[in-house]
Write a protein that holds these residues in place. Structure first.
Motif, PDB file in Angstrom:
ATOM      1  N   ASP A   1      -2.988  -0.756  -3.637  1.00 16.31           N
ATOM      2  CA  ASP A   1      -4.581   0.039  -4.334  1.00 16.31           C
ATOM      3  C   ASP A   1      -4.081   1.474  -4.325  1.00 16.31           C
ATOM      4  O   ASP A   1      -4.832   2.012  -4.856  1.00 16.31           O
ATOM      5  CB  ASP A   1      -5.455  -0.464  -3.210  1.00 16.31           C
ATOM      6  CG  ASP A   1      -5.276  -1.779  -2.708  1.00 16.31           C
ATOM      7  OD1 ASP A   1      -5.476  -2.882  -3.987  1.00 16.31           O
ATOM      8  OD2 ASP A   1      -6.316  -2.751  -2.237  1.00 16.31           O
ATOM      9  N   ASP A   2      -3.437   2.211  -3.316  1.00 12.70           N
ATOM     10  CA  ASP A   2      -3.707   3.424  -3.862  1.00 12.70           C
ATOM     11  C   ASP A   2      -3.160   3.262  -4.460  1.00 12.70           C
ATOM     12  O   ASP A   2      -3.490   4.269  -5.501  1.00 12.70           O
ATOM     13  CB  ASP A   2      -2.547   3.789  -2.489  1.00 12.70           C
ATOM     14  CG  ASP A   2      -2.907   3.446  -0.902  1.00 12.70           C
ATOM     15  OD1 ASP A   2      -3.281   3.469  -1.192  1.00 12.70           O
ATOM     16  OD2 ASP A   2      -2.002   3.831  -0.136  1.00 12.70           O
TER      17      ASP A   2
ATOM     18  N   ALA B   1       0.657  -1.475   0.273  1.00  8.45           N
ATOM     19  CA  ALA B   1       0.628   0.225   0.019  1.00  8.45           C
ATOM     20  C   ALA B   1       1.129   1.135   0.075  1.00  8.45           C
ATOM     21  O   ALA B   1       1.675   1.788   1.671  1.00  8.45           O
ATOM     22  CB  ALA B   1      -0.768   0.157   1.210  1.00  8.45           C
TER      23      ALA B   1
ATOM     24  N   THR C   1      -5.367   3.006  -7.832  1.00  8.78           N
ATOM     25  CA  THR C   1      -6.749   4.489  -7.482  1.00  8.78           C
ATOM     26  C   THR C   1      -6.250   5.353  -8.134  1.00  8.78           C
ATOM     27  O   THR C   1      -6.730   5.969  -8.662  1.00  8.78           O
ATOM     28  CB  THR C   1      -7.401   4.582  -6.340  1.00  8.78           C
ATOM     29  OG1 THR C   1      -7.155   3.389  -5.631  1.00  8.78           O
ATOM     30  CG2 THR C   1      -8.097   5.618  -6.347  1.00  8.78           C
TER      31      THR C   1
ATOM     32  N   GLN D   1      -3.094  -5.399 -12.266  1.00 12.96           N
ATOM     33  CA  GLN D   1      -4.519  -4.744 -12.286  1.00 12.96           C
ATOM     34  C   GLN D   1      -5.082  -3.853 -13.330  1.00 12.96           C
ATOM     35  O   GLN D   1      -3.897  -2.861 -13.590  1.00 12.96           O
ATOM     36  CB  GLN D   1      -5.123  -4.702 -10.639  1.00 12.96           C
ATOM     37  CG  GLN D   1      -5.322  -4.922  -9.603  1.00 12.96           C
ATOM     38  CD  GLN D   1      -5.132  -4.411  -8.448  1.00 12.96           C
ATOM     39  OE1 GLN D   1      -4.701  -4.072  -7.521  1.00 12.96           O
ATOM     40  NE2 GLN D   1      -7.030  -4.772  -8.274  1.00 12.96           N
TER      41      GLN D   1
ATOM     42  N   ARG E   1      -0.552  -5.747  -8.734  1.00 14.57           N
ATOM     43  CA  ARG E   1      -1.391  -6.070  -7.731  1.00 14.57           C
ATOM     44  C   ARG E   1      -1.099  -5.675  -6.395  1.00 14.57           C
ATOM     45  O   ARG E   1       0.525  -6.547  -6.189  1.00 14.57           O
ATOM     46  CB  ARG E   1      -2.193  -7.054  -7.726  1.00 14.57           C
ATOM     47  CG  ARG E   1      -3.096  -7.715  -6.662  1.00 14.57           C
ATOM     48  CD  ARG E   1      -3.848  -8.839  -6.460  1.00 14.57           C
ATOM     49  NE  ARG E   1      -4.622  -9.474  -7.705  1.00 14.57           N
ATOM     50  CZ  ARG E   1      -4.261 -11.339  -8.036  1.00 14.57           C
ATOM     51  NH1 ARG E   1      -4.830 -12.254  -7.241  1.00 14.57           N
ATOM     52  NH2 ARG E   1      -5.230 -11.621  -9.293  1.00 14.57           N
TER      53      ARG E   1
END
Length: 346
Positions: free
Chosen positions: A241-242, A28, A245, A122, A238
């Motif tokens: 998430d930061d 993260a 986004t 991702q 993957r």
């Protein structure tokens, strides 16, 4: 239960709670921190596909994928020129991302279940809607796929095109021989030297190849049929998430800018109009989204200043202002019959 035992149980439960809930994923924010610290965004691109990522005569990288990389750099670092472009073969792109040699992969790459689940990557969104087609010499008179039964077809290694080709011919009860080559350049050279009766790739890539055709583009025909959906988009590792986004919302900001007629030329002037709700949020005058993303406010404005809105990027690299002259088709805004749609910037 004794007091000491109760204390030990509660302590263990507290530790487990921290381990399972209170600690963010290992990656993260890691990519964002690295890019900021380095002051450079490392972006994986193709070795040279017209309209997407190639060096011009002055040695400067240009194309839709390149523009998106610069938009991300502008949003994150504050300078669209702080990008290191890393040219990659199709077969080398995912290993480079997984090994941390690049921060972002933007290289004509199709979003598939197998890639997202199997390669642990991702796709934040779709930058270009495409489909796989075939190119043939005009003089051969081939006008539909059925006329390629038993033909030798050139295709690039490490792409979805290899499996799509086999599936499509099997579905039609047709035979096909494949010459699988390691790079776009090798596919192009083999096809133009006559080693294959046809070559197959994304239709946009075929159009780029045709620009350099011996005898000129009119000597070759791209068949009208498409055998697959090829949603092309940026890719991240993957677990962060930061970063996922941030990349996703830079793309959405470029689409939103076109929806609201915000362009590379007018967005700064319009910043003075505090009544424009989308611009106020993009400029960080309300919403506080920059802080939530870990970026300086005005990140969306910087992205549009760097690359223009999505429509400007398309026209400049692929559309009416480019050598390719591609129709936008499904890449039009949703309000104009296309598929380009962004969630609200609020």
């Amino acid at each position: 239960m004794k007091t000491v035992e109760r204390f030990l149980v509660l302590s263990i439960l507290a530790i487990l709670l921290v381990l399972t809930v209170g600690v963010p994923p290992g990656f993260a924010g890691e990519t964002l921190d690295a890019v900021k610290s380095r002051g450079i965004l490392r972006c994986g691109v193709s070795e040279g596909i017209a309209g997407f990522s190639e060096r011009n005569n002055a040695g400067r990288w240009t194309g839709l994928d390149v523009d998106f990389c610069r938009a991300v750099a502008a949003a994150v670092i504050g300078d669209p020129e702080r990008v290191e472009f890393v040219p990659l073969k199709a077969s080398a792109r995912f290993p480079a991302l997984q090994a941390g040699k690049i921060d972002l992969l933007v290289r004509n790459t199709t979003w598939t279940l197998g890639r997202e689940a199997g390669l642990k990557v991702q796709f934040p969104g779709i930058l270009f809607f495409d489909g796989q087609g075939f190119m043939v010499p005009e003089k051969k008179g081939v006008r539909k796929i059925e006329e390629l039964n038993g033909a030798m077809v050139c295709v690039e290694k490490g792409t979805t095109h290899v499996q799509n080709l086999a599936d499509s011919f099997a579905f039609r009860n047709m035979q096909v021989k494949t010459l699988v080559l390691d790079s776009v350049r090798e596919v192009t050279d083999a096809f133009y030297s006559g080693r294959c009766r046809a070559c197959t790739s994304d239709a946009s890539q075929l159009a780029a190849m045709r620009l350099r055709a011996p005898g000129g583009p009119r000597a070759f025909v791209i068949l009208p049929e498409r055998i697959s959906k090829e949603p092309l988009g940026p890719i991240v590792r993957r677990g962060d998430d930061d970063w996922f986004t941030i990349v996703r919302w830079v793309l959405f900001a470029l689409i939103t800018a076109e929806e609201n007629n915000l362009t590379q030329d007018n967005i700064v002037a319009l910043m003075r109009d505090s009544r424009h709700p989308v611009l106020r949020r993009a400029a960080g005058l309300e919403g506080g989204f920059g802080k939530a993303l870990g970026l300086r406010e005005g990140w969306a404005v910087r992205a549009v200043q760097a690359a223009g809105n999505y429509g400007e990027m398309f026209d400049r690299n692929l559309g009416r202002s480019s050598a390719l002259q591609l129709d936008r088709g499904p890449n039009r805004l949703w309000t104009r019959g296309g598929l380009m749609y962004a969630p609200p910037l609020r």
